[in-house]
Design a protein around this motif. Structure first.
Motif, PDB file in Angstrom:
ATOM      1  N   LEU A 195       0.838  -1.202   0.000  1.00 50.08           N
ATOM      2  CA  LEU A 195       0.000   0.000   0.000  1.00 50.08           C
ATOM      3  C   LEU A 195       0.874   1.255   0.000  1.00 50.08           C
ATOM      4  CD1 LEU A 195      -2.991   1.019   0.204  1.00 50.08           C
ATOM      5  CD2 LEU A 195      -2.623   1.094   2.673  1.00 50.08           C
ATOM      6  N   ASN A 196       1.899   1.260   0.843  1.00 51.13           N
ATOM      7  CA  ASN A 196       2.825   2.403   0.884  1.00 51.13           C
ATOM      8  C   ASN A 196       3.585   2.550  -0.428  1.00 51.13           C
ATOM      9  OD1 ASN A 196       2.141   3.166   3.497  1.00 51.13           O
ATOM     10  ND2 ASN A 196       3.664   1.817   4.417  1.00 51.13           N
ATOM     11  N   GLU A 197       4.061   1.421  -0.954  1.00 51.52           N
ATOM     12  CA  GLU A 197       4.799   1.438  -2.226  1.00 51.52           C
ATOM     13  C   GLU A 197       3.926   1.938  -3.376  1.00 51.52           C
ATOM     14  OE1 GLU A 197       7.453  -1.826  -4.062  1.00 51.52           O
ATOM     15  OE2 GLU A 197       6.797  -2.644  -2.134  1.00 51.52           O
ATOM     16  N   SER A 198       2.708   1.423  -3.436  1.00 51.97           N
ATOM     17  CA  SER A 198       1.814   1.798  -4.534  1.00 51.97           C
ATOM     18  C   SER A 198       1.378   3.250  -4.414  1.00 51.97           C
ATOM     19  CB  SER A 198       0.605   0.864  -4.608  1.00 51.97           C
ATOM     20  OG  SER A 198      -0.176   0.925  -3.439  1.00 51.97           O
ATOM     21  N   ASP A 199       1.262   3.744  -3.190  1.00 58.88           N
ATOM     22  CA  ASP A 199       0.926   5.156  -2.973  1.00 58.88           C
ATOM     23  C   ASP A 199       2.045   6.043  -3.516  1.00 58.88           C
ATOM     24  OD1 ASP A 199      -0.791   7.234  -1.934  1.00 58.88           O
ATOM     25  OD2 ASP A 199       0.682   7.479  -0.320  1.00 58.88           O
ATOM     26  N   GLU A 200       3.281   5.681  -3.180  1.00 57.02           N
ATOM     27  CA  GLU A 200       4.434   6.462  -3.656  1.00 57.02           C
ATOM     28  C   GLU A 200       4.570   6.406  -5.179  1.00 57.02           C
ATOM     29  OE1 GLU A 200       7.981   5.334  -1.536  1.00 57.02           O
ATOM     30  OE2 GLU A 200       6.972   5.568   0.405  1.00 57.02           O
ATOM     31  N   ALA A 201       4.126   5.306  -5.778  1.00 58.76           N
ATOM     32  CA  ALA A 201       4.229   5.138  -7.233  1.00 58.76           C
ATOM     33  C   ALA A 201       3.013   5.705  -7.972  1.00 58.76           C
ATOM     34  CB  ALA A 201       4.381   3.656  -7.567  1.00 58.76           C
ATOM     35  N   ASN A 202       2.076   6.289  -7.237  1.00 62.15           N
ATOM     36  CA  ASN A 202       0.817   6.784  -7.815  1.00 62.15           C
ATOM     37  C   ASN A 202       0.055   5.682  -8.551  1.00 62.15           C
ATOM     38  OD1 ASN A 202       1.066   9.529  -6.965  1.00 62.15           O
ATOM     39  ND2 ASN A 202       2.633   9.792  -8.552  1.00 62.15           N
ATOM     40  N   ASP A 203       0.138   4.478  -8.030  1.00 65.85           N
ATOM     41  CA  ASP A 203      -0.530   3.318  -8.620  1.00 65.85           C
ATOM     42  C   ASP A 203      -1.856   3.083  -7.892  1.00 65.85           C
ATOM     43  OD1 ASP A 203      -1.426   0.870  -9.504  1.00 65.85           O
ATOM     44  OD2 ASP A 203       0.398  -0.232  -8.964  1.00 65.85           O
ATOM     45  N   GLU A 204      -2.873   3.757  -8.364  1.00 61.35           N
ATOM     46  CA  GLU A 204      -4.184   3.695  -7.720  1.00 61.35           C
ATOM     47  C   GLU A 204      -4.808   2.307  -7.812  1.00 61.35           C
ATOM     48  OE1 GLU A 204      -7.279   4.519  -5.431  1.00 61.35           O
ATOM     49  OE2 GLU A 204      -5.549   5.831  -5.698  1.00 61.35           O
ATOM     50  N   GLY A 205      -4.556   1.582  -8.891  1.00 63.78           N
ATOM     51  CA  GLY A 205      -5.117   0.238  -9.040  1.00 63.78           C
ATOM     52  C   GLY A 205      -4.645  -0.702  -7.941  1.00 63.78           C
ATOM     53  N   THR A 206      -3.336  -0.749  -7.725  1.00 65.27           N
ATOM     54  CA  THR A 206      -2.779  -1.596  -6.671  1.00 65.27           C
ATOM     55  C   THR A 206      -3.180  -1.061  -5.304  1.00 65.27           C
ATOM     56  OG1 THR A 206      -0.906  -2.194  -8.094  1.00 65.27           O
ATOM     57  CG2 THR A 206      -0.642  -2.571  -5.728  1.00 65.27           C
ATOM     58  N   ASN A 207      -3.144   0.258  -5.161  1.00 65.29           N
ATOM     59  CA  ASN A 207      -3.501   0.892  -3.897  1.00 65.29           C
ATOM     60  C   ASN A 207      -4.930   0.529  -3.486  1.00 65.29           C
ATOM     61  OD1 ASN A 207      -4.175   3.155  -1.971  1.00 65.29           O
ATOM     62  ND2 ASN A 207      -2.052   3.677  -2.461  1.00 65.29           N
ATOM     63  N   SER A 208      -5.850   0.619  -4.408  1.00 63.34           N
ATOM     64  CA  SER A 208      -7.249   0.299  -4.138  1.00 63.34           C
ATOM     65  C   SER A 208      -7.426  -1.169  -3.754  1.00 63.34           C
ATOM     66  CB  SER A 208      -8.091   0.640  -5.374  1.00 63.34           C
ATOM     67  OG  SER A 208      -9.415   0.246  -5.192  1.00 63.34           O
ATOM     68  N   MET A 209      -6.734  -2.043  -4.477  1.00 66.60           N
ATOM     69  CA  MET A 209      -6.820  -3.477  -4.190  1.00 66.60           C
ATOM     70  C   MET A 209      -6.306  -3.769  -2.784  1.00 66.60           C
ATOM     71  SD  MET A 209      -5.495  -6.702  -6.511  1.00 66.60           S
ATOM     72  CE  MET A 209      -3.765  -6.369  -6.344  1.00 66.60           C
TER      73      MET A 209
END
Length: 156
Positions: free
Chosen positions: A122-136
């Motif tokens: 979640l932290n990694e995907s947030d930093e990468a602006n990866d909303e798809g992974t973040n949401s999952m």
């Protein structure tokens, strides 16, 4: 070009696929433990837990597919061998567990390990602006936190 086809930074995406493969491996081990619990549970809680473990492994199977598809969406290759899963496994392995309290405790401990991995992603995907992974990850975390609460209520 330093971005992927879906507009994310390539290096961050590569790192995310490594982390997602770690989650995938741990979910596969968790899934297999749930199958064993479903098959081997004994005692007065048999009917209740037999059904519950089936519910959990069915849900895990769906999550495994979502994780693998997310890895593919990010341009990675999902791990798919038991050897890879075993090497990366942090979740406890349930072998020949028949006791209800031991079985439910195994699920709680496994979910706790999965949550650690998911929060890192979640932290990694947030930093990468990866909303798809973040949401999952947000969805997985919320659901698993509630499951842990309910299982702990059963244990106590």
């Amino acid at each position: 070009m330093n971005t992927t086809i879906i507009g994310l930074d390539k290096k961050e995406t590569e790192n995310l696929t490594v982390s997602l493969n770690d989650l995938l491996a741990n979910f596969q081990v968790y899934y297999q433990s749930l199958r064993g619990l479903h098959w081997n549970i004994k005692g007065k809680s048999f009917f209740e837990l037999h059904v519950k473990f089936e519910e959990f492994y069915t849900d895990s199977q769906e999550k495994i597919d979502l994780i693998a598809e997310r890895i593919l969406t990010l341009g990675g290759t999902p791990l798919h061998t038991f050897g890879d899963y075993s090497k990366l496994a942090k979740v406890p392995v349930g072998k020949n567990v028949t006791n209800d309290v031991e079985a439910v405790s195994l699920v709680v401990n496994s979910l706790s390990e999965l949550l650690k991995i998911e929060r890192n992603i979640l932290n990694e995907s947030d930093e990468a602006n990866d909303e798809g992974t973040n949401s999952m990850m947000s969805d997985f975390i919320a659901e698993q936190e509630k499951t842990i609460w309910m299982l702990n209520a059963w244990l106590n």
